[in-house]
Design an enzyme around this catalytic site. Sequence first.
Site, short mmCIF file in Angstrom:
data_model
loop_
_atom_site.label_atom_id
_atom_site.label_comp_id
_atom_site.label_asym_id
_atom_site.label_seq_id
_atom_site.Cartn_x
_atom_site.Cartn_y
_atom_site.Cartn_z
N LYS A 295 65.42 -2.29 14.23
CA LYS A 295 64.27 -1.38 14.21
C LYS A 295 64.36 -0.38 15.34
O LYS A 295 64.17 0.82 15.15
CB LYS A 295 62.96 -2.18 14.31
CG LYS A 295 62.57 -2.86 13.01
CD LYS A 295 61.42 -3.82 13.18
CE LYS A 295 61.21 -4.58 11.87
NZ LYS A 295 60.40 -5.77 12.00
N GLN B 192 56.24 -8.70 15.61
CA GLN B 192 57.26 -9.32 14.76
C GLN B 192 56.82 -10.72 14.31
O GLN B 192 56.45 -11.56 15.14
CB GLN B 192 58.60 -9.42 15.52
CG GLN B 192 59.75 -9.96 14.72
CD GLN B 192 60.14 -9.05 13.56
OE1 GLN B 192 60.27 -7.84 13.71
NE2 GLN B 192 60.34 -9.63 12.38
N ASP C 289 52.73 -1.99 10.07
CA ASP C 289 53.12 -2.99 9.06
C ASP C 289 52.16 -2.93 7.87
O ASP C 289 52.46 -3.43 6.79
CB ASP C 289 53.08 -4.40 9.67
CG ASP C 289 54.47 -5.00 9.86
OD1 ASP C 289 55.42 -4.49 9.24
OD2 ASP C 289 54.58 -5.98 10.61
#
Length: 292
Positions: A51, A95, A118
Site C-alpha cells: 500500500k 489494517q 476502507d
Amino acid sequence: MIIDGKQAAADLRVALANEVKALKESKGITPSLTVVLVGEDPASQVYVRNKAKQTMEVGMISNEIKMPADTSQTALLSQLALLNNDASIHGILVQLPLPKHIDESVVISAINPEKDVDGFHAMNSGRLLNGEAGALVPCTPQGCIILAKQHLGDDLSGQHAVVIGRSNIVGKPVALLLLQENCTVTIAHSRTKNLPEVCQQADILVAAVGRANFVQASWVKKGATVIDVGINRIEADSSEGKGSAKAKLVGDVDFDAVSEVCGAITPVPGGVGPMTIACLLKNTLEAAKLYG
Ligand code: NAD
C-alpha cells in the site's frame, strides 16, 4: 476472455496519478494516507508495504504507524483521535485483522467517516445503501464493478448478478453496487438452497466465499462474466516437481473448468486482488477532494 486485473489496476493508477497532480496544481492539496498496523502479522506487513509503495507511486503522501501487538484498545483509539484531528491526513486505514483483545467494530466506528478510506464505517455503508453522494465505498467491491465493466461495458442494466457471500467487506457492498448499476441482484450465502441452480441464473457471477475452487463449471451459464474475489492458499501440486512453491493461491472458482464455459473471468492471482489497493488510492483521492 481473461479479465486482466493487473493491467486494469495499472491503468487506474496512471489516471489517479494525473488527478493527484492536477489537485496539487489547482488546490495545493496532496492526498495523504495513513495506515495503522497493530502487531506483526506477516501477511498484513506485506499488504501495508505494498500500500505504501503504491501510494507514493501515484504522488500521494504515505504514512505508516506501527503499534505493538499488546497495544490496548484505548491506546489505539487515542491514536485514531489524533489522526482524525490532523487536517493534513485525508485517509486513515487500520489494517485488519486486529489482535483478538481489540474490538474491530469499535475501532472502525472511531475513524472519522470522511477519512474512512476502507469504507467500513456505518456512515459510509449507510450512504452506500441510500445511494447518497459522498460515500467512501469499500475497495474490493469497487474493483469488482470496474472489472465487470471491462468486459461488459459501462452499462450493466438488466443483468442478473448473483453474489455468493454476504460479508460486510465484500458480499453486501458489491451487491449494493450492482443494484446501483441497475442489475437484478441475488445474494447467495451459506444457507442458500440449490446454490448451483441459483448461480446458473447469473449473467454476472461474483464469488466471495473463501473456499478454494468452490464454484463448478456446471453452475455457470454459458457466456457469463465471472468475478472471483476469493484468495485461498492451497498446497501446490506435487507434480510441479522439486523446487516448486509449497503453497499457491487460488480463487473461489474452479478456474480451468469454468473458463471453458464463461464469457470472461478474473484470474487469481491477477484479477480482483490488484484492484483493491488501486481503489484504496482512488478513495484517498476522493476523500482529499471531498473533504480535504
Ligand atoms: P467471509 O468469510 O466474511 O464471508 C464469506 C461468505 O461466504 C459468507 O457470507 C458466507 O455466507 C458465504 N459462504 C460460506 N460458505 C458458503 C457455502 N458453502 N455456500 C455459499 N456461501 C457460503 O469472507 P470475505 O471477507 O467476504 O472474503 C471472501 C473471500 O474473498 C476470501 O477468500 C477472502 O480472502 C477474499 N477477499 C479478497 C479480497 C481481495 O482483495 N481480492 C478482499 C477481501 C476478501
